[in-house]
Enzyme design. Sequence first.
Site, PDB file in Angstrom:
ATOM      1  N   ASP A  45       0.339 -18.360  -7.349  1.00 60.02           N
ATOM      2  CA  ASP A  45       1.385 -17.337  -7.170  1.00 60.02           C
ATOM      3  C   ASP A  45       1.508 -16.981  -5.691  1.00 60.02           C
ATOM      4  OD1 ASP A  45       2.104 -13.974  -8.444  1.00 60.02           O
ATOM      5  OD2 ASP A  45       3.407 -15.640  -7.835  1.00 60.02           O
ATOM      6  N   ILE A  53      -0.068   3.942  -2.137  1.00 56.51           N
ATOM      7  CA  ILE A  53       0.384   3.109  -1.019  1.00 56.51           C
ATOM      8  C   ILE A  53       1.070   1.843  -1.518  1.00 56.51           C
ATOM      9  CG2 ILE A  53      -1.191   3.896   0.767  1.00 56.51           C
ATOM     10  CD1 ILE A  53      -3.164   1.780  -0.133  1.00 56.51           C
ATOM     11  N   GLY A  54       1.138   1.715  -2.824  1.00 54.69           N
ATOM     12  CA  GLY A  54       1.823   0.541  -3.368  1.00 54.69           C
ATOM     13  C   GLY A  54       1.834   0.647  -4.881  1.00 54.69           C
ATOM     14  N   SER A  55       2.848   0.063  -5.490  1.00 54.80           N
ATOM     15  CA  SER A  55       2.836   0.014  -6.961  1.00 54.80           C
ATOM     16  C   SER A  55       3.500  -1.290  -7.394  1.00 54.80           C
ATOM     17  CB  SER A  55       3.561   1.221  -7.562  1.00 54.80           C
ATOM     18  OG  SER A  55       4.831   1.326  -6.991  1.00 54.80           O
ATOM     19  N   GLY A  56       2.756  -2.033  -8.217  1.00 55.93           N
ATOM     20  CA  GLY A  56       3.305  -3.320  -8.679  1.00 55.93           C
ATOM     21  C   GLY A  56       3.721  -3.175 -10.135  1.00 55.93           C
ATOM     22  N   PHE A  97       2.035  -3.526 -13.325  1.00 53.12           N
ATOM     23  CA  PHE A  97       1.242  -2.648 -14.196  1.00 53.12           C
ATOM     24  C   PHE A  97       0.140  -1.939 -13.420  1.00 53.12           C
ATOM     25  CE2 PHE A  97      -0.021  -7.183 -14.623  1.00 53.12           C
ATOM     26  CZ  PHE A  97      -1.240  -7.130 -13.940  1.00 53.12           C
ATOM     27  N   ALA A  98       0.255  -1.923 -12.107  1.00 53.45           N
ATOM     28  CA  ALA A  98      -0.820  -1.283 -11.336  1.00 53.45           C
ATOM     29  C   ALA A  98      -0.236  -0.379 -10.271  1.00 53.45           C
ATOM     30  CB  ALA A  98      -1.694  -2.354 -10.680  1.00 53.45           C
ATOM     31  N   LYS A  99      -1.029   0.627  -9.917  1.00 49.62           N
ATOM     32  CA  LYS A  99      -0.671   1.512  -8.813  1.00 49.62           C
ATOM     33  C   LYS A  99      -1.803   1.365  -7.802  1.00 49.62           C
ATOM     34  CE  LYS A  99      -0.676   5.724 -10.239  1.00 49.62           C
ATOM     35  NZ  LYS A  99      -0.310   7.051 -10.783  1.00 49.62           N
ATOM     36  N   LYS A 150      -6.893  -0.094  -6.698  1.00 50.21           N
ATOM     37  CA  LYS A 150      -5.874  -0.581  -7.640  1.00 50.21           C
ATOM     38  C   LYS A 150      -6.208   0.053  -8.990  1.00 50.21           C
ATOM     39  CE  LYS A 150      -3.787  -5.056  -8.937  1.00 50.21           C
ATOM     40  NZ  LYS A 150      -3.899  -6.526  -8.704  1.00 50.21           N
TER      41      LYS A 150
HETATM   42  O1  LIG Z   1      -4.405  -1.835   1.526  1.00 50.66           O
HETATM   43  C1  LIG Z   1      -3.504  -2.142   0.773  1.00 50.66           C
HETATM   44  N1  LIG Z   1      -2.223  -1.737   0.923  1.00 50.66           N
HETATM   45  C2  LIG Z   1      -1.777  -0.853   1.930  1.00 50.66           C
HETATM   46  C3  LIG Z   1      -2.631  -0.040   2.659  1.00 50.66           C
HETATM   47  C4  LIG Z   1      -2.108   0.851   3.603  1.00 50.66           C
HETATM   48  C5  LIG Z   1      -0.739   0.900   3.841  1.00 50.66           C
HETATM   49  C6  LIG Z   1       0.102   0.049   3.126  1.00 50.66           C
HETATM   50  C7  LIG Z   1      -0.422  -0.817   2.178  1.00 50.66           C
HETATM   51  C8  LIG Z   1       1.545   0.024   3.364  1.00 50.66           C
HETATM   52  N2  LIG Z   1       2.040   1.222   4.033  1.00 50.66           N
HETATM   53  C9  LIG Z   1       1.228   1.554   5.218  1.00 50.66           C
HETATM   54  C10 LIG Z   1      -0.184   1.877   4.836  1.00 50.66           C
HETATM   55  C11 LIG Z   1      -3.788  -3.046  -0.388  1.00 50.66           C
HETATM   56  C12 LIG Z   1      -4.975  -3.764  -0.424  1.00 50.66           C
HETATM   57  C13 LIG Z   1      -5.257  -4.594  -1.495  1.00 50.66           C
HETATM   58  C14 LIG Z   1      -4.339  -4.724  -2.537  1.00 50.66           C
HETATM   59  F1  LIG Z   1      -4.613  -5.534  -3.583  1.00 50.66           F
HETATM   60  C15 LIG Z   1      -3.144  -4.030  -2.505  1.00 50.66           C
HETATM   61  C16 LIG Z   1      -2.867  -3.195  -1.429  1.00 50.66           C
END
Ligand SMILES: O=C(Nc1ccc2c(c1)CNCC2)c1ccc(F)cc1
Length: 339
Positions: free
Chosen positions: A139, A24-27, A29-31, A47
């Site tokens: 940050d 649901i996300g990738s920065g 050095f982390a996914k 993470k």
């Molecule tokens: O919950 C997170 N991201 C997340 C969750 C669900 C969705 C997203 C991001 C974005 N697309 C829709 C669904 C999240 C929570 C903590 C974090 F450090 C990084 C990401």
Amino acid sequence: MPVERTEQRGVDELRKYYEVYETIGSGGFAKVKLGRHILTGEKVAIKIMNKKDLGEDLPRVKVEIEAMKNLSHQHVCRLYQVIETSTHIFMVLEYCPGGELFDYIVAKDRLSEEETRVFFRQIASAMAYVHSQGYAHRDLKPENLLIDENRNLKLIDFGLCAKPKGGLSYELMTCCGSPAYAAPELIQGKAYIGSEADVWSMGVLLFALLCGYLPFDDENCMALYRKIARGRYDNPRWLSPGSVLLLNQMLQVDPKRRLSVRQLLDHPWVMKDYNSPVEWYSRQPVYTHIQKPKYVIDECLNIETELTLTWRYDQTTATYLLLLSKKQKGKPVRLRPEP
Ligand SMILES: O=C(Nc1ccc2c(c1)CNCC2)c1ccc(F)cc1
């Protein structure tokens, strides 16, 4: 043992407690993958960091983990569990399905003053709390503010935070964070006070929310630094006089002339329509010893009346915190029957 076997073992440890779904996300050095805590059924964000890829960023991850273990607040993303194996570090975090505030602003071009005020009060609440615990975030930017399922903001990414030994009044030296949000004293390599630099970043963030673009911007890094050091920016015509004044009081090049977070909490612009200062105290104090937990998590977890839950951020911590979260959301507090 071939490499992939140890990698697999790393993920197996995670899968003991969590179902793991899509990324649901990738920065850097982390996914981040969507997960579900098997015992409580609660969704989480996991993470995932491969130690090999972290390299010299490993200390930053440790800084973030230690900071998040000490922070428990309604507008700071909660850390539930840390799982470290020989190859991976997994941070199990609060689920924020609204994604990044950055994307929210881009989608709406810019926010109204009223909507900005709702978000800005939450940011001020988070920052006042983080500073009260002796941390500077360093940050702050819309990418590091996530929106949860109730459209509340949650602050993430404490990888660059600082907790000066002598307290927040001690000066810092490390130049870090994203240039566009960085305070003049920070990019000029001067000794600076973390909390004062955070207020500057909050001013840049407020401008971005109200305007939909950055007050200081230039694709040339040195040109950007000069603009920040000069501190001059144009107020678009749609800004109210109150917004123009608040921005001016936060984007003061001289940190000693800048508003403090405490002054923000009952600033006239922040109080407008609310008529009450920002509540920054944590609604989720971090207990070090849980007394008589029954009234808190009912009969669900059969533990002795006197529970001293040392916060190991292991499965017990995650289960307790996720049950607490369920209870706070008014959901039935049940553990899934053992499979
Ligand atoms: O919950 C997170 N991201 C997340 C969750 C669900 C969705 C997203 C991001 C974005 N697309 C829709 C669904 C999240 C929570 C903590 C974090 F450090 C990084 C990401």
